[in-house]
Design a protein around this motif. Structure first.
Motif, mmCIF file in Angstrom:
data_model
loop_
_atom_site.group_PDB
_atom_site.id
_atom_site.type_symbol
_atom_site.label_atom_id
_atom_site.label_comp_id
_atom_site.label_asym_id
_atom_site.label_seq_id
_atom_site.Cartn_x
_atom_site.Cartn_y
_atom_site.Cartn_z
ATOM 1 N N PRO A 62 9.666 -19.139 55.013
ATOM 2 C CA PRO A 62 9.496 -19.970 54.005
ATOM 3 C C PRO A 62 10.069 -21.057 52.848
ATOM 4 C CG PRO A 62 10.212 -17.270 52.914
ATOM 5 C CD PRO A 62 10.490 -17.522 54.937
ATOM 6 N N TRP A 63 11.735 -21.149 53.314
ATOM 7 C CA TRP A 63 12.431 -21.913 52.609
ATOM 8 C C TRP A 63 12.209 -23.177 53.733
ATOM 9 C CZ3 TRP A 63 16.858 -17.907 51.846
ATOM 10 C CH2 TRP A 63 16.502 -16.729 51.159
ATOM 11 N N ILE A 64 12.137 -22.944 55.093
ATOM 12 C CA ILE A 64 12.169 -23.817 55.858
ATOM 13 C C ILE A 64 10.324 -25.253 55.892
ATOM 14 C CG2 ILE A 64 11.857 -25.312 57.873
ATOM 15 C CD1 ILE A 64 14.420 -22.992 58.732
ATOM 16 N N GLN A 65 9.182 -24.122 55.624
ATOM 17 C CA GLN A 65 7.740 -24.584 55.497
ATOM 18 C C GLN A 65 7.124 -23.833 54.273
ATOM 19 O OE1 GLN A 65 5.573 -22.809 58.446
ATOM 20 N NE2 GLN A 65 4.231 -24.620 58.814
ATOM 21 N N PRO A 66 7.972 -23.966 52.913
ATOM 22 C CA PRO A 66 7.480 -23.966 51.432
ATOM 23 C C PRO A 66 5.770 -23.969 51.670
ATOM 24 C CG PRO A 66 8.277 -25.637 51.667
ATOM 25 C CD PRO A 66 8.796 -25.203 52.756
ATOM 26 N N GLY A 100 10.424 -13.550 56.801
ATOM 27 C CA GLY A 100 9.827 -12.159 57.941
ATOM 28 C C GLY A 100 10.488 -11.603 57.456
ATOM 29 N N HIS A 101 10.858 -9.721 57.845
ATOM 30 C CA HIS A 101 11.323 -9.067 57.263
ATOM 31 C C HIS A 101 12.572 -8.755 57.964
ATOM 32 C CE1 HIS A 101 11.339 -4.869 56.466
ATOM 33 N NE2 HIS A 101 12.519 -4.371 57.080
ATOM 34 N N LEU A 102 13.918 -8.290 56.627
ATOM 35 C CA LEU A 102 15.407 -8.538 56.666
ATOM 36 C C LEU A 102 15.899 -7.446 55.845
ATOM 37 C CD1 LEU A 102 16.445 -12.266 56.451
ATOM 38 C CD2 LEU A 102 16.934 -10.848 58.966
ATOM 39 N N SER A 103 16.482 -6.584 56.240
ATOM 40 C CA SER A 103 17.186 -5.167 55.535
ATOM 41 C C SER A 103 16.369 -4.918 54.332
ATOM 42 C CB SER A 103 18.934 -6.482 54.758
ATOM 43 O OG SER A 103 19.433 -6.598 55.702
ATOM 44 N N SER A 104 15.461 -4.609 54.208
ATOM 45 C CA SER A 104 14.222 -4.077 53.679
ATOM 46 C C SER A 104 13.092 -4.780 52.752
ATOM 47 C CB SER A 104 14.784 -3.468 52.985
ATOM 48 O OG SER A 104 15.343 -3.682 51.605
ATOM 49 N N TYR A 105 13.408 -6.423 52.905
ATOM 50 C CA TYR A 105 12.843 -7.456 52.205
ATOM 51 C C TYR A 105 11.976 -7.903 52.688
ATOM 52 C CZ TYR A 105 16.156 -7.242 48.002
ATOM 53 O OH TYR A 105 16.585 -6.110 46.326
ATOM 54 N N ASP A 106 10.892 -8.620 52.730
ATOM 55 C CA ASP A 106 10.094 -9.276 53.131
ATOM 56 C C ASP A 106 9.749 -10.838 52.528
ATOM 57 O OD1 ASP A 106 9.458 -7.221 54.482
ATOM 58 O OD2 ASP A 106 7.489 -6.991 53.439
ATOM 59 N N SER A 119 -3.749 -12.568 56.753
ATOM 60 C CA SER A 119 -3.136 -12.106 57.510
ATOM 61 C C SER A 119 -2.368 -13.099 58.417
ATOM 62 C CB SER A 119 -4.043 -10.833 58.174
ATOM 63 O OG SER A 119 -3.083 -10.726 59.794
ATOM 64 N N LEU A 120 -1.175 -13.088 58.952
ATOM 65 C CA LEU A 120 -0.320 -13.707 59.050
ATOM 66 C C LEU A 120 -0.064 -13.775 60.674
ATOM 67 C CD1 LEU A 120 2.767 -14.666 58.709
ATOM 68 C CD2 LEU A 120 3.613 -12.631 60.224
ATOM 69 N N PHE A 121 -1.406 -12.248 61.607
ATOM 70 C CA PHE A 121 -1.667 -11.986 62.687
ATOM 71 C C PHE A 121 -2.656 -12.706 63.172
ATOM 72 C CE2 PHE A 121 1.654 -8.719 61.070
ATOM 73 C CZ PHE A 121 2.769 -9.709 61.916
ATOM 74 N N GLU A 122 -3.964 -12.512 61.746
ATOM 75 C CA GLU A 122 -5.270 -12.378 62.883
ATOM 76 C C GLU A 122 -6.130 -14.088 61.830
ATOM 77 O OE1 GLU A 122 -7.347 -8.003 62.209
ATOM 78 O OE2 GLU A 122 -7.151 -8.998 60.438
ATOM 79 N N ASP A 123 -5.603 -14.599 61.251
ATOM 80 C CA ASP A 123 -5.959 -15.458 60.381
ATOM 81 C C ASP A 123 -5.899 -16.888 61.172
ATOM 82 O OD1 ASP A 123 -6.957 -16.588 57.606
ATOM 83 O OD2 ASP A 123 -5.565 -18.574 57.965
ATOM 84 N N ARG A 124 -6.501 -17.928 61.816
ATOM 85 C CA ARG A 124 -6.541 -19.206 61.947
ATOM 86 C C ARG A 124 -5.497 -20.153 60.701
ATOM 87 N NH1 ARG A 124 -5.269 -19.431 66.963
ATOM 88 N NH2 ARG A 124 -3.952 -20.512 66.124
ATOM 89 N N LEU A 125 -5.255 -20.185 60.224
ATOM 90 C CA LEU A 125 -4.968 -20.874 58.784
ATOM 91 C C LEU A 125 -3.314 -20.874 59.250
ATOM 92 C CD1 LEU A 125 -7.040 -22.348 55.856
ATOM 93 C CD2 LEU A 125 -6.395 -23.583 58.158
ATOM 94 N N GLY A 153 10.679 -13.402 65.286
ATOM 95 C CA GLY A 153 10.952 -12.817 64.614
ATOM 96 C C GLY A 153 11.709 -11.520 64.619
ATOM 97 N N ASN A 154 12.405 -11.505 62.807
ATOM 98 C CA ASN A 154 12.977 -9.612 63.306
ATOM 99 C C ASN A 154 11.320 -8.838 62.608
ATOM 100 O OD1 ASN A 154 15.096 -8.092 63.614
ATOM 101 N ND2 ASN A 154 14.609 -8.091 60.837
ATOM 102 N N GLU A 155 11.492 -8.083 64.312
ATOM 103 C CA GLU A 155 11.127 -7.057 63.979
ATOM 104 C C GLU A 155 9.718 -6.847 62.880
ATOM 105 O OE1 GLU A 155 13.122 -3.701 61.592
ATOM 106 O OE2 GLU A 155 14.430 -3.657 63.657
ATOM 107 N N VAL A 156 8.721 -7.933 63.340
ATOM 108 C CA VAL A 156 7.821 -8.390 62.900
ATOM 109 C C VAL A 156 6.270 -7.687 62.278
ATOM 110 C CG1 VAL A 156 7.944 -10.960 63.990
ATOM 111 C CG2 VAL A 156 6.561 -9.191 65.424
ATOM 112 N N ASN A 157 6.614 -6.267 63.125
ATOM 113 C CA ASN A 157 5.803 -5.576 62.903
ATOM 114 C C ASN A 157 6.223 -4.611 61.814
ATOM 115 O OD1 ASN A 157 8.172 -4.420 64.830
ATOM 116 N ND2 ASN A 157 7.385 -3.053 65.303
ATOM 117 N N ASN A 158 7.056 -5.101 60.921
ATOM 118 C CA ASN A 158 7.396 -4.236 59.829
ATOM 119 C C ASN A 158 6.666 -4.959 58.571
ATOM 120 O OD1 ASN A 158 9.192 -2.657 59.316
ATOM 121 N ND2 ASN A 158 11.150 -3.512 60.037
#
Length: 396
Positions: A62-66, A100-106, A119-125, A153-158
């Motif tokens: 999000p800091w690269i693509q705000p 994504g997910h890092l050290s318990s933070y999303d 949804s990150l995984f389902e939404d077309r936009l 990404g890092n453990e995107v299923n989190n």
């Protein structure tokens, strides 16, 4: 031509490779907001001093693509400087995209949250925005010769279940983004990373198929706080063999019998492994897994501790580093340096193989039958005490 999955783009060093997941010593990943190349170089000096050959780095999405229509150049330039700094110390680099997910933070951008919740995984936009992001980043880092791999990404299923998905949708999501990365950086390994719920949880919408069919090699993350350490303690057979078990399970599940497995994350989590047992845990765990012929390499989590002046992390996250925040080597680092200096164990083809009760590709809903503590897992651990043990899924 794609890089050799064993040796990487330069043809050296030989397998197995040893590296660290890079957690900046100053400011954790918030340091990307106030980037200091000098701090990065000081950290990489630590890691090169251990004899490590690579680092895995984590730009924050999000800091690269705000905004969905904006991909900022300045943080990309900072990432490129980090990669160049690694090269100065002889370190190859793997870049993860979606944090994504890092050290318990999303970390998710506002354009996928609040009233825009998609949804990150389902939404077309969102997927279109991610495609632009992955394409831009892959093209940028692909210009650096010491970059050998790109992970989605890092453990995107989190990020599930706050981002709804199904097994079919998550598979298609990963396929699409891997194709984007591969087209943008055709000479790099392109990979997909999931944590072990994908291997052990029957109802999880990310499945072993994603791990062993997606990308140029399989990545696994071995953490003994998943219940393993409760079986027989911090240095018990189940605990010190878990990394080998997961690598072997991944190798057995893959349709390609020669597909390498990267132990992309492993660490010494407290209180599951007390500080006084850390060095022994490292030595015994690596003594087991380094004999596995499928192993591509080992990347430790993490390079540096998290400063305890930073608030609200789970307690175990603060002390996972090989180094303290003031650059002191910890016992785990000393153990790894000794192992790298060698000689380390040679890969051994197991003389004994156990039949798993389920083919995880065909019946992922039965994943609990191979999970830590299951009858099969306990049988494998008991057999592993006497030497390397293979796993067969009984596939025709």
């Amino acid at each position: 031509m794609r890089p050799d999955p064993i040796t990487g783009p330069t043809g050296t060093p030989p397998a197995p490779r040893f590296g660290a997941n890079y957690v900046p010593s100053r400011g954790w990943f918030y340091s990307w907001l106030d980037y200091s190349g000098d701090d990065v170089r000081r950290d990489f000096e630590d890691l090169a001093g251990l004899g490590l050959d690579h680092v895995r780095v984590f730009p924050i999405w999000p800091w690269i693509q705000p905004n969905r229509a904006i991909v900022r150049q300045r943080p990309i330039d900072d990432l490129l400087d980090t990669i160049d700094a690694a090269a100065e110390f002889g370190l190859a680099v793997s870049v993860d995209f979606i944090q994504g997910h890092l050290s318990s933070y999303d970390f998710l951008p506002s354009w996928a949250l609040t009233w825009h919740q998609r949804s990150l995984f389902e939404d077309r936009l969102v997927r279109d925005g991610l495609t632009q992001y992955v394409d831009t980043l892959a093209r940028a880092v692909g210009t650096r010769d010491n970059v050998f791999a790109l992970t989605l990404g890092n453990e995107v299923n989190n990020l599930w279940p706050t981002n709804t998905t199904t097994a079919a949708a998550s598979y298609d999501w990963a396929r699409e983004l891997l194709e984007t990365a591969r087209a943008a950086a055709p000479d790099k390994l392109c990979l997909h990373s999931v944590f072990d719920d994908a291997w052990y949880k029957p109802d999880h919408p990310f499945t072993p198929a994603e791990a062993v069919e997606m990308g140029d090699l399989t990545t696994v993350h071995s953490w003994v706080f998943n219940g393993v350490s409760r079986i027989d303690g911090p240095l018990g057979p189940a605990t010190i063999s878990h990394a080998d078990y997961l690598v072997e399970l991944a190798a057995a599940t893959a349709l390609d019998p020669d597909r390498p497995v990267w132990l992309q994350e492993i660490g010494v989590p407290e209180p599951d492994v007390p500080p006084g047992d850390a060095a022994t845990f490292v030595r015994q765990t690596l003594a087991h897994v380094l004999t596995n012929p499928a192993l591509w390499g080992v990347t430790w989590w993490s390079s540096h501790d998290i400063d305890r002046s930073l608030a609200d992390f789970p307690d175990r996250e603060y002390d996972l580093g090989l180094f303290t925040v003031d650059h002191r080597r910890k016992p785990a680092a000393e153990a790894i340096a000794e192992i790298i200096a060698g000689p380390h164990p040679e890969p051994v083809k197991p003389e004994r193989t156990l039949q798993a009760p389920v083919d995880l590709l065909a019946e992922p809903e039965r994943r609990d039958e191979v999970a830590p503590g299951s009858a099969f897992h306990r049988e494998w651990v008991a057999a592993r005490v006497s030497g390397p043990v293979g796993i067969s899924v009984g596939r025709d």
